[in-house]
Write a protein that holds these residues in place. Structure first.
Motif, PDB file in Angstrom:
ATOM      1  N   SER A 242      45.450  36.230  51.953  1.00 37.97           N
ATOM      2  CA  SER A 242      46.008  36.805  50.433  1.00 37.97           C
ATOM      3  C   SER A 242      45.058  36.398  49.236  1.00 37.97           C
ATOM      4  CB  SER A 242      47.563  37.171  50.642  1.00 37.97           C
ATOM      5  OG  SER A 242      48.241  36.668  51.893  1.00 37.97           O
TER       6      SER A 242
ATOM      7  N   ARG B  58      42.840  38.811  47.134  1.00 36.42           N
ATOM      8  CA  ARG B  58      42.633  39.136  45.595  1.00 36.42           C
ATOM      9  C   ARG B  58      41.124  38.540  45.078  1.00 36.42           C
ATOM     10  NH1 ARG B  58      49.144  37.965  44.490  1.00 36.42           N
ATOM     11  NH2 ARG B  58      47.467  37.629  41.945  1.00 36.42           N
TER      12      ARG B  58
ATOM     13  N   ASP C  52      40.319  38.308  41.058  1.00 34.75           N
ATOM     14  CA  ASP C  52      41.081  37.560  40.309  1.00 34.75           C
ATOM     15  C   ASP C  52      41.042  35.743  40.513  1.00 34.75           C
ATOM     16  OD1 ASP C  52      43.479  35.667  40.249  1.00 34.75           O
ATOM     17  OD2 ASP C  52      44.654  37.284  41.307  1.00 34.75           O
TER      18      ASP C  52
ATOM     19  N   ALA D 170      43.059  33.311  42.089  1.00 35.24           N
ATOM     20  CA  ALA D 170      43.584  33.406  43.644  1.00 35.24           C
ATOM     21  C   ALA D 170      41.512  32.618  44.227  1.00 35.24           C
ATOM     22  CB  ALA D 170      42.999  34.722  43.952  1.00 35.24           C
TER      23      ALA D 170
END
Length: 197
Positions: free
Chosen positions: A17, A21, A26, A29
């Motif tokens: 995940s 991201r 992100d 992340a």
């Protein structure tokens, strides 16, 4: 100041995940995923280093492999991200060792660490201070790439980190493999200068 609840939410995410991201920009992340994978990069660098290529140089190659893994990971393949990243990292390191042994890649001896040595995490879960340092490094690298690289250099490094060959990059950008190699050498010199400055 970052929202502590959001950081706690990120820390609960799987590597898969976080990679998804990070791939769409992100930075939190990416920083957390980087912090989680640095021990693997360092362990592999210690394993493959010691011959013609220093472990610190291999760690930098490993970080390029890690970034390529983030951008090339396919969730649908059913392979855990950590396993995929380990293969990408190890392949980059083995290629560097082979190139160093052939003395064809002289710049390997002058590489600098992408993390500047400031993101070294012995444990699996980073502490808050280490996470902040990793996040700052990612933001600094992103800012530097936006300001310090030409459009061509940015295109080359993105494709290179995506695992593309010099020839493939040249074909995609309407250039030559030599121009691609020159651009990558400039990026490395600029990165070294940025870290020293």
């Amino acid at each position: 100041m970052p929202d502590p609840a959001f950081n706690a939410e990120l820390e609960q995410l799987t590597d898969e995940s976080l990679a998804a991201r990070a791939r769409v920009g992100d930075e939190g992340a990416m920083a957390l995923l980087t912090a989680r994978l640095v021990p693997l990069v360092n362990a592999l660098a210690a394993k493959y280093g010691g011959g013609t290529v220093e472990p610190e140089d291999l760690a930098q190659e490993g970080m390029f492999g890690f970034l390529a893994a983030v951008h090339g990971f396919d969730e649908e393949a059913g392979v855990p991200f950590r396993s995929y990243a380990a293969v990408c990292i190890a392949n980059r390191m083995r290629s560097a060792v082979r190139a160093g042994g052939r003395q064809k890649n002289i710049p390997l001896n002058s590489y600098i660490s992408l993390s500047g040595g400031s993101v070294h995490l012995p444990q699996a879960q980073p502490n808050p201070e280490e996470l902040i340092i990793a996040r700052e490094e990612v933001a600094r690298l992103n800012t530097w790439m936006a300001r310090g690289l030409s459009n061509f250099e940015r295109s080359v490094i993105r494709l290179y980190l995506g695992g593309r060959s010099y020839e493939d990059i040249a074909a995609r950008l309407g250039s030559t493999a030599k121009s691609v190699d020159n651009a990558l050498q400039r990026v490395r010199r600029k990165l070294r200068f940025m870290a020293e400055g």
